[in-house]
Enzyme design. Structure first.
Site, short mmCIF file in Angstrom:
data_model
loop_
_atom_site.label_atom_id
_atom_site.label_comp_id
_atom_site.label_asym_id
_atom_site.label_seq_id
_atom_site.Cartn_x
_atom_site.Cartn_y
_atom_site.Cartn_z
N ARG A 33 44.53 25.21 75.93
CA ARG A 33 45.32 26.10 75.09
C ARG A 33 46.82 26.00 75.31
O ARG A 33 47.58 25.84 74.37
CB ARG A 33 44.90 27.57 75.34
N HIS A 79 38.34 24.38 65.90
CA HIS A 79 38.95 25.32 66.85
C HIS A 79 38.24 26.67 66.80
O HIS A 79 38.59 27.53 65.99
CB HIS A 79 40.44 25.49 66.50
N TYR A 123 49.29 33.89 51.24
CA TYR A 123 50.45 33.76 50.37
C TYR A 123 51.20 32.45 50.57
O TYR A 123 51.91 32.00 49.67
CB TYR A 123 51.42 34.91 50.60
#
Length: 761
Positions: A33, A79, A123
């Site tokens: 990570r 993932h 968006y």
């Protein structure tokens, strides 16, 4: 061995199990990570986002797609974590103020430098930038290994075949378990130049490498004011802190007016943050635990209001950063105005560097600049070697097919006859013309139009081209010099295609420090026994005229200058300093010094001294140790003071004693009335403080009572006899009886009195 014995051997203690589980978790966070890889500079989530977008066909020329589609594809295939972690990483890779070289072209609201978050992923839209090809272009050419994804349904690359050291280009920031990384961005051309130099000379020194790559190149520009040597030392060890300041211009206005316009900010600083800091300076709030504003807050407020008239943030589409500062008057000195803003806001700040990353050996480690470039160069040679071998295999395979087609073209009539007359044409062709199964299969699939005379010419031309390619590829694999030349050529080509000019100026400057203008005049500092302090103009005041609170009394008065400092010595050996000009006036009882400093819990102030920075003091402890130091050595800007005297258990500091230029010896008085006098040249001067040397040998359970630097005029011993105060002068032969060497016991006083202190004559 019995079954029970086997079960016992397989049992784990709770401590062992917890240790193993925690280490597994730590490794998962570090490698899975938080930390980038030295090879491609990407964290796993970033690598997976780029790979998924490539698989979705979102190249720089493709139509952008909703970020939600990208996030969904990454989550579903690669993932298995939360969608916010993926989208946050995608957003950062698209922000030109976060990454020096953005890898994603974002359409829509992707946040701002002021800390505004990006719009929801439903968006915004995204596609790859042209520069992303530096990571993805060679992925299908056998350059890197692939591994199964989390559920084994698809394959994902373990690394991306980076054509440049992306870990230095865009940097990284992350916190793992027990590790953290803070890698700044760098200029592409400089990184490429350093990599090429290291390839040409692997023994290149760190100094030579740093000359080619002098420092970070932040996305927002700014100016690095740390020295070249400081930067060199940071890159030599892989850790440190650099000072960065904003860049500005001064715009002239009508009637001689002017304004300061900031157009580049240090990393991590936003216009909104600077405006908030200005507001805090000009309209400060009372701090927790305080009843009123501190003198420092009031002083800064007055200073800012005197200099600054208005500040505006005019940042927008035309200018990414434009902070306008208007002075109170056109007559204000520009340097003073700018220095004040730099000193008290984030327009000048420090940026940490911590070059921690996962190395080629799979282990996270802090690396210096040469280690990073060397490991990437090794990786790049491996990638180019694997790519060359892959291309050679493709060329050999194509040659194999073309050679079979050429045989068929040259013997077309016989080939047709075999195909028409044979029940199993493939084995027949293989036997007749000594073809491989692959060649025979290809011949059987050829269309009749490909048997025209023109096609034969094309086959011969293609064979010629492929043999030339084959020779070049074999030369690369066989000749290390050719391979090195090819790698350098590709790096220089990429640098020419994607490189740009440096944004961050590297120019050494002194840190901005504002020194308040103080009128240099004589003053008298009055300190009470309970630590209340005040200052009165002039010298020569009678001590009896000063009034104190009930239960309090005079500690001492110090005749000094308004530019001097008041020093306070704590029971724990810490020293605190307060400028004399910040002390309250003599009207009233003054102010407790503890309100101007941050006293360490469990300690209290014991002694005080006010004087010039050049004054030399004798600092001693009750257990007989001491040393000399200047007032300037004891000075500190920290409200919490600094540790200066090392005190043993049970020891306490004695009152500091001024060493005058006329003083030549030091007198030490013990509790049992023994006096020792020795030369001042036997005292050590410790600018950084410490324990010092033994001044006088003491008996068990005995303390050092007083110390006093003396001249040839001698001293006074003050004490009591028969309940009455008595002062005994010592000079000449009477004082000579007590002369000796440092660390001796000394001789008892001949006068009959219980000693209390030593006084100058």
């Amino acid at each position: 061995m019995s079954l029970n014995d086997t079960l016992v051997d397989e049992r784990l203690t709770l401590a062992r199990y917890a240790e193993r589980a925690y280490l597994d978790y730590a490794v998962s966070v570090v490698k899975g990570r938080a930390l980038p890889d030295v090879c491609d500079g990407q964290k796993p989530v970033q690598r997976r986002i780029l790979f998924a977008m490539r698989e979705m066909g979102l190249s720089d020329s493709a139509k952008p797609r909703k970020s939600a589609a990208v996030v969904g594809d990454v989550l579903g295939k690669l993932h298995p974590h939360g969608d916010s972690s993926v989208y946050d990483a995608l957003v950062r890779m698209a922000q030109d103020f976060s990454l020096r070289y953005p890898l994603i072209d974002g359409q829509g609201n992707f946040g701002s430098r002021d800390g505004d978050g990006a719009a929801a992923m439903r968006y915004t839209e995204a596609r790859l930038t042209p520069l992303a090809q530096l990571l993805l272009a060679e992925l299908d050419e056998g350059t890197v290994a692939f591994q199964p994804n989390y559920d084994g349904t698809v394959q994902e690359p373990t690394l991306l075949p980076a054509r440049l050291p992306m870990v230095l280009l865009n940097g990284a920031s992350g916190i793992a378990v027990g590790l953290a990384t803070e890698i700044p961005a760098h200029n592409l051309r400089e990184v490429a130049r350093a990599a090429v130099a290291l390839i040409r000379d692997p023994k290149l020194s760190h100094e030579q490498l740093h000359a080619l790559l002098p420092g970070p190149d932040f996305p927002g520009g700014g100016q690095i004011i740390s020295s070249f040597d400081d930067l060199k030392d940071i890159y030599a060890v892989g850790r440190g802190s650099i000072k960065v300041r904003a860049r500005w211009t001064v715009e002239d206005l009508a009637r001689g007016q002017w304004q300061m316009v900031v157009n580049e900010l240090p990393p991590g600083t936003s216009g909104q943050k600077v405006l908030e800091e200005i507001e805090e300076l000009t309209n400060p709030k009372i701090r927790t635990g305080k009843k009123s504003l501190t003198p420092e807050q009031l002083q800064l407020k007055q200073q800012m209001l005197t200099l600054l008239d208005a500040v505006r943030d005019e940042s927008g589409k035309e200018a990414a950063v434009r902070l306008v500062f208007e002075p109170k008057s056109k007559n204000i000195d520009q340097n003073e105005f700018i220095t004040t803003l730099l000193a008290h806001t984030s327009l000048e700040s420090s940026t940490s560097i911590n070059l921690v990353m996962v190395g080629r050996d799979g282990r996270p480690r802090q690396k210096n600049l040469k280690d990073i470039l060397s490991e990437w160069v090794d990786f790049r040679f491996e990638v180019v070697t694997r790519r060359t071998q892959f291309r050679l295999d493709k060329v050999n395979d194509r040659l194999h097919i073309l050679e079979g087609r050429l045989i068929a073209f040259l013997h077309i009539d016989r080939v047709i006859k075999i195909i028409r007359e044979s029940d199993e044409p493939k084995p027949a062709l293989m036997q007749s013309f000594n073809l491989s199964e692959r060649q025979a299969e290809d011949i059987l699939e050829i269309r009749l139009r490909q048997l025209a005379r023109l096609e034969g010419i094309k086959i011969e031309q293609e064979i010629k081209e492929k043999r030339a390619d084959q020779a070049v590829l074999e030369e690369l694999l066989a000749n290390p010099a050719s391979m090195k030349k090819q790698v350098i050529k590709e790096i220089e080509s990429d640098a020419k295609l994607y490189g740009d000019e440096r944004r961050t100026l590297i120019q050494e400057e002194k840190k901005a420090v504002v020194e308040l203008k103080v009128t240099d005049e004589p003053v008298t500092v009055v300190v009470s026994q309970k630590g209340w302090c005040r200052v009165r103009q002039g010298h020569g005041h009678e001590s009896a005229q000063f009034q104190f609170k009930a239960g309090d009394a005079l500690y001492a008065t110090f005749e000094c200058r308004s530019v001097d400092s008041l020093m306070a010595l704590g029971s724990n050996g810490r020293v605190y300093s307060v400028p004399v000009n910040t002390l309250p006036g003599a009207r009233g009882d003054g102010q407790p010094l503890t309100s101007l400093i941050e006293l360490e819990a469990g300690s209290n102030l014991m002694h005080f001294y006010a004087g010039a920075a050049t004054d030399r003091l004798l600092l001693a402890s009750s257990n007989g140790y001491g040393f000399s130091a200047r007032v300037a050595d004891m000075h500190t800007r920290q409200r919490g003071g600094k540790s200066f005297m090392t005190l043993d258990d049970g020891a306490r500091p004695l009152a500091p004693a001024l060493i005058s230029p006329q003083a030549s010896a030091l007198a030490c008085l013990s509790e049992h009335g023994r006096l020792l006098v020795f030369g001042l040249d036997e005292i050590k001067a410790l600018a950084s403080g410490g324990r010092g040397v033994i001044l006088q040998e003491l008996e068990p359970q005995e303390n050092l009572l007083a110390v006093l630097p003396i001249s040839t005029q001698g001293l006074l011993v003050s004490g009591t006899h028969g309940g009455k105060e008595r002062v005994v002068p010592l000079s000449g032969s009477a004082l000579a009886l007590h002369f000796g060497k440092r660390a001796r016991k000394g001789k008892g006083l001949q006068a009959r009195l219980k000693p209390a202190r030593l006084l100058p004559p």
